[in-house]
Design an enzyme around this catalytic site. Structure first.
Site, mmCIF file in Angstrom:
data_model
loop_
_atom_site.group_PDB
_atom_site.id
_atom_site.type_symbol
_atom_site.label_atom_id
_atom_site.label_comp_id
_atom_site.label_asym_id
_atom_site.label_seq_id
_atom_site.Cartn_x
_atom_site.Cartn_y
_atom_site.Cartn_z
ATOM 1 N N LYS A 1 2.705 9.489 8.423
ATOM 2 C CA LYS A 1 1.917 9.104 9.595
ATOM 3 C C LYS A 1 2.365 9.700 10.933
ATOM 4 O O LYS A 1 1.849 10.718 11.341
ATOM 5 C CB LYS A 1 1.819 7.581 9.659
ATOM 6 N N ASP B 1 9.180 2.493 1.611
ATOM 7 C CA ASP B 1 8.012 3.220 2.099
ATOM 8 C C ASP B 1 7.893 2.916 3.589
ATOM 9 O O ASP B 1 7.368 1.876 3.976
ATOM 10 C CB ASP B 1 6.765 2.769 1.326
ATOM 11 N N PHE C 1 0.851 -1.189 0.000
ATOM 12 C CA PHE C 1 0.000 0.000 0.000
ATOM 13 C C PHE C 1 0.884 1.234 0.000
ATOM 14 O O PHE C 1 1.720 1.409 0.880
ATOM 15 C CB PHE C 1 -0.941 0.044 1.208
HETATM 16 C C1 LIG Z 1 -0.813 5.137 5.250
HETATM 17 C C2 LIG Z 1 0.209 4.738 4.276
HETATM 18 C C3 LIG Z 1 0.395 5.472 3.083
HETATM 19 C C4 LIG Z 1 -0.493 6.627 2.680
HETATM 20 O O1 LIG Z 1 -0.380 7.691 3.554
HETATM 21 P P1 LIG Z 1 -1.430 8.927 3.423
HETATM 22 O O2 LIG Z 1 -0.915 9.898 4.433
HETATM 23 O O3 LIG Z 1 -2.778 8.391 3.737
HETATM 24 O O4 LIG Z 1 -1.337 9.423 2.039
HETATM 25 C C5 LIG Z 1 1.426 5.084 2.247
HETATM 26 N N1 LIG Z 1 2.221 4.042 2.539
HETATM 27 C C6 LIG Z 1 2.057 3.324 3.672
HETATM 28 C C7 LIG Z 1 2.986 2.193 3.959
HETATM 29 C C8 LIG Z 1 1.039 3.632 4.564
HETATM 30 O O5 LIG Z 1 0.865 2.902 5.663
#
Ligand SMILES: *Cc1c(COP(=O)(O)O)cnc(C)c1O
Length: 399
Positions: free
Chosen positions: A250, A221, A136
């Protein structure tokens, strides 16, 4: 309250299936709704409020900064942004930081940087990025195109070109997917939304070597795994390797919107004035909260707490697994923990909520526990007692 919820449904875009609770305030790991009911929070705004709710240190910094300066533009310098970038560079592999407002934006910046880096090196054909199934990366067009989940992409085609998906934890699959057009491998070191999927021994290390051998950039990420969630500041520290680019968001400002893309000097050099920008990226208000957040994590023993309580929590979950056949696996590290069920998990979330505990479920059957990193053993004990009761009922229903 019903009134409020009806109102909300009339005017707020229905992109979330929301639970019928209206929260008014919080303290530490506890949230309160507008009926005065207390909830133990094992979601933390989805791995965001790592220092807990209404942290007095953060509240004070915010109030002070709000009275001084909230926003100028990145046409100018501000002290909190400089202090934050310095701190991040000092505590990570990176030499340069780009500030934005979310995880998706941090990943967008990473994707753009990969393309620009290869263009600058005279290999513009290397624009493709290998990403993982179950991953994700966000909801913007490029990041959803990078995301290895059909349900996230469906309905938004045509997707942004240039992403090749392979199975997570399979080095050979990455090797086989590399073509002369490949420029990078991008992944979460531990998949969060994918259900707390943990990398197999040697997997990330082998990807690092493969990228080095093939002249590919390795992008992590760490939007969910970074900022102490796994007991270390960044998850890559568990594996003795470093990425070339890393996305954060986050928990970075403990609940204020902030994203960051970090990179090594020679990679970051491909961003020059005008190549990328963000109006709100790194405003003094949010950056001051972030500086206070990261310093508190390190100086107040929050990382140690995460490691200790996380270890305790995982052991308690493993004990629970011994008792119930429908628990398939306990996964994760620090306070990013998952309980993989062979049955539906969403009903467990609802039952926990009725009893005053907020937990999360991904992929319909994996319970995810991502509390504030300041959570204590007794709070974990209370949740485990609640889960045990619910599981006993479920076991009785099954038999
Ligand atoms: C939550 C998340 C995102 C997206 O972050 P947003 O602030 O909602 O755009 C991207 N990568 C990972 C691994 C996430 O947990």
């Amino acid at each position: 309250m019903t009134d409020l919820i009806e109102k909300a449904e009339r005017v707020i875009a229905t992109t979330y299936g929301r639970f019928p609770i209206v929260f008014t305030h919080g303290k530490g790991c506890t949230l309160f709704d507008n009926k005065g009911k207390a909830y133990a929070d094992f979601v933390a705004g989805i791995a965001v409020c790592n220092l807990g709710h209404a942290h007095p240190g953060i509240a004070k910094v915010l109030a002070d900064q709000a009275e001084r300066l909230v926003h100028v533009s990145n046409l100018y310098y501000t002290e909190p942004q400089i202090a934050l970038a310095e701190w991040l560079v000092e505590h990570s592999f990176a030499d340069k930081v780009f500030f934005c407002n979310s995880g998706a934006e941090a990943n967008e910046a990473a994707i753009k940087l990969v393309r620009k880096y290869h263009k600058d090196r005279g290999t513009p054909e290397r624009f493709r990025i290998i990403t993982m199934e179950g991953s994700f990366h966000g909801r913007t067009m490029a990041t959803l195109s990078a995301t290895g989940q059909e349900k996230i992409r469906k309905g938004f085609e045509p997707l942004v070109e240039g992403f090749d998906m392979v199975a997570f934890n399979d080095v050979a699959a990455v090797e086989n997917a590399i073509t002369p057009e490949t420029g990078a491998v991008m992944l979460e070191p531990i998949q969060g939304e994918g259900g707390v999927q943990y990398p197999a021994p040697g997997y990330l290390e082998k990807l690092r070597k493969l990228c080095d051998d093939q002249g590919l950039l390795l992008v992590f990420d760490e939007v969910q795994t970074g900022i102490g969630r796994t007991g270390k500041l960044f998850a890559y520290e568990h594996f003795g390797i470093t990425p070339d680019i890393m996305a954060l968001a986050k928990a970075l400002a403990n609940g204020l919107p902030m994203g960051a893309m970090l990179a090594r000097e020679d990679v970051a050099a491909s961003f020059t004035p005008g190549s990328h920008a963000s109006t709100f990226g790194g405003t003094p208000l949010v950056a001051s909260a972030a500086v206070a957040t990261v310093k508190t994590l390190v100086e107040d023993g929050v990382l140690e707490n995460c490691e200790r309580v996380g270890g305790y929590f995982k052991n308690r979950l493993l004990q629970l697994k011994e008792k119930y056949a429908f628990i398939q696996e306990v996964r994760g590290i620090g306070l990013l923990l998952g309980l993989d069920l062979s049955c539906d998990g969403t009903s467990v979330v609802k039952k926990c909520m009725d009893r005053g505990f907020l937990i999360n479920c991904t992929q319909e059957h994996i319970l995810r526990f991502i509390p504030p990193l300041v959570v204590q053993e007794r709070e974990v004990d209370a949740l485990l007692a609640c889960l045990d009761t619910i599981f006993e009922e479920m076991a009785a229903d099954i038999s």
